[in-house]
Scaffold this active site. Structure first.
Site, PDB file in Angstrom:
ATOM      1  N   HIS A  61       0.887  -1.100  -0.054  1.00 25.01           N
ATOM      2  CA  HIS A  61       0.122  -0.014   0.037  1.00 25.01           C
ATOM      3  C   HIS A  61       0.743   1.323  -0.114  1.00 25.01           C
ATOM      4  O   HIS A  61       0.611   2.201  -0.691  1.00 25.01           O
ATOM      5  CB  HIS A  61      -0.854   0.037   1.111  1.00 25.01           C
ATOM      6  CG  HIS A  61      -1.673  -0.866   1.596  1.00 25.01           C
ATOM      7  ND1 HIS A  61      -2.869  -1.448   0.916  1.00 25.01           N
ATOM      8  CD2 HIS A  61      -1.525  -2.226   2.379  1.00 25.01           C
ATOM      9  CE1 HIS A  61      -3.437  -2.390   1.441  1.00 25.01           C
ATOM     10  NE2 HIS A  61      -2.795  -3.228   2.140  1.00 25.01           N
TER      11      HIS A  61
HETATM   12  C1  BDR Z   1      -2.460   1.041   5.415  1.00 24.87           C
HETATM   13  O1  BDR Z   1      -2.618   0.471   6.812  1.00 24.87           O
HETATM   14  C2  BDR Z   1      -1.601   0.135   7.134  1.00 24.87           C
HETATM   15  O2  BDR Z   1      -1.748  -1.277   7.926  1.00 24.87           O
HETATM   16  C3  BDR Z   1      -0.676   0.040   6.458  1.00 24.87           C
HETATM   17  O3  BDR Z   1       0.556   0.615   6.607  1.00 24.87           O
HETATM   18  C4  BDR Z   1      -1.155   1.028   5.119  1.00 24.87           C
HETATM   19  O4  BDR Z   1      -0.850   2.440   5.484  1.00 24.87           O
HETATM   20  C5  BDR Z   1      -3.330  -0.054   4.756  1.00 24.87           C
HETATM   21  O5  BDR Z   1      -4.794  -0.081   4.911  1.00 24.87           O
END
Ligand code: BDR
Ligand code: CA
Length: 310
Positions: free
Chosen positions: A239
């Protein structure tokens, strides 16, 4: 080369760590500062992980500032189940010996943004608490920011509820302030980040690389890889790397200009970034660029090159 100045605001968890290591190797970027926020893990862990990952990446000179310990309203709910108790999947890395900054994230971020008048891109890859606090404390902040690239939200679906993504649900009030602030917001939500994944065999291929960055990638993701099927994912989604990679390779991405507003009240829909990409002309304005697709093959190749280059 005219480098692109960026500031990284992060709740340094597993995918944040890889995003930082990528940013440090993209020579087109000039990382002018970083800040930590509570989210995936406590502020204390996020702050330490952030400094330690910069140190591992050979960039202990990047100053890291401490931000919010909890959301604007309510209590912190970390994602220890995904990111582990230390935020980076239990990986142990060398402690940074850089001096510890005590200036607050919002003061340091505001100062740097003003100094670089309209040239600084802020990349927020955690809950938006630090960004909203800066807007509240310094209303003219929004005029000085070039753009805000966030990892958060989703036009479609969610990952912590059927309609909310973690970074937004972690602090919906902060997200609402940010989305209506007038800042140029680029939203790298689940629509694009669920396409920015590493398939199992690609992860195993990266595990063979013998560099310190690849070791951190392996040590931090091993438990997650073993558990990932319970999250119904194709592989390991990267992500937080997407808004960083976009800075250098915008042609790999597809997006739509939309109206996006954050639901803060619904019992079931709290934390939803509301847009349907088409009929949102009913909103007052199209305030956000919503990212929808990425050239995954090129993205994966870049990750391999970068992890090999350390
Ligand atoms: C986001 O939430 C966190 O768990 C990850 O680092 C990312 O920024 C994904 O939903
Ligand atoms: Ca994150």
């Amino acid at each position: 080369m005219n480098k692109l100045p960026i500031w990284i605001d992060t709740d340094t968890g597993i995918d944040d760590a890889l995003a930082i290591m990528i940013a440090c190797k993209l020579e087109q970027l000039d990382i002018v500062g970083a800040s930590a926020v509570a989210g995936n893990t406590t502020l204390e862990n996020a702050f330490r992980n952030c400094a330690d990952v910069f140190n591992l990446a050979g960039r202990a000179d990047v100053k890291v500032y401490p931000g919010a310990i909890k959301p604007l309203i309510g209590e912190l709910k970390t994602a220890a189940g995904v990111h582990g108790d230390n935020g980076i999947g239990g990986a142990i890395i060398e402690r940074s010996k850089a001096p510890i900054e005590t200036e607050k994230a919002w003061d340091a971020m505001y100062k740097k943004t003003k100094e670089l008048n309209k040239d600084l891109t802020i990349i927020a890859i955690g809950p938006l608490t630090n960004i909203a606090t800066t807007i509240i404390k310094y209303p003219d902040f929004v005029e000085h920011v070039k753009q805000l690239n966030i990892m958060g939200g989703a036009a479609d679906g969610g990952n912590v509820s059927p309609c909310a993504e973690f970074n937004i649900l972690a602090d919906p009030e902060a997200a609402e302030i940010v989305f209506i602030s007038g800042m140029k917001v680029n939203m790298f939500g689940l629509d694009v980040t669920h396409k920015a994944y590493l398939a199992d065999e690609e992860v195993l291929d990266l595990y063979k690389i013998d560099t310190k960055a690849a070791k951190l990638f392996k040590d931090s993701t091993s438990v997650l890889l073993a558990n990932r099927k319970k999250y119904y994912l194709h592989g390991l989604c990267q992500h937080d790397s997407t808004p960083i990679v976009y800075m250098v390779y915008p042609e790999w991405f597809k997006s739509e200009k939309c109206g996006v507003y954050v639901e803060t009240r619904g019992n079931i829909t709290r934390g939803k970034t509301v847009t349907d990409l088409w009929s949102d002309t009913k909103f007052k304005e199209r305030n956000c660029e919503v990212f929808l697709d990425i050239d995954r093959q090129k993205f994966v190749k870049l990750i391999k090159e970068i992890l090999s280059s350390y």
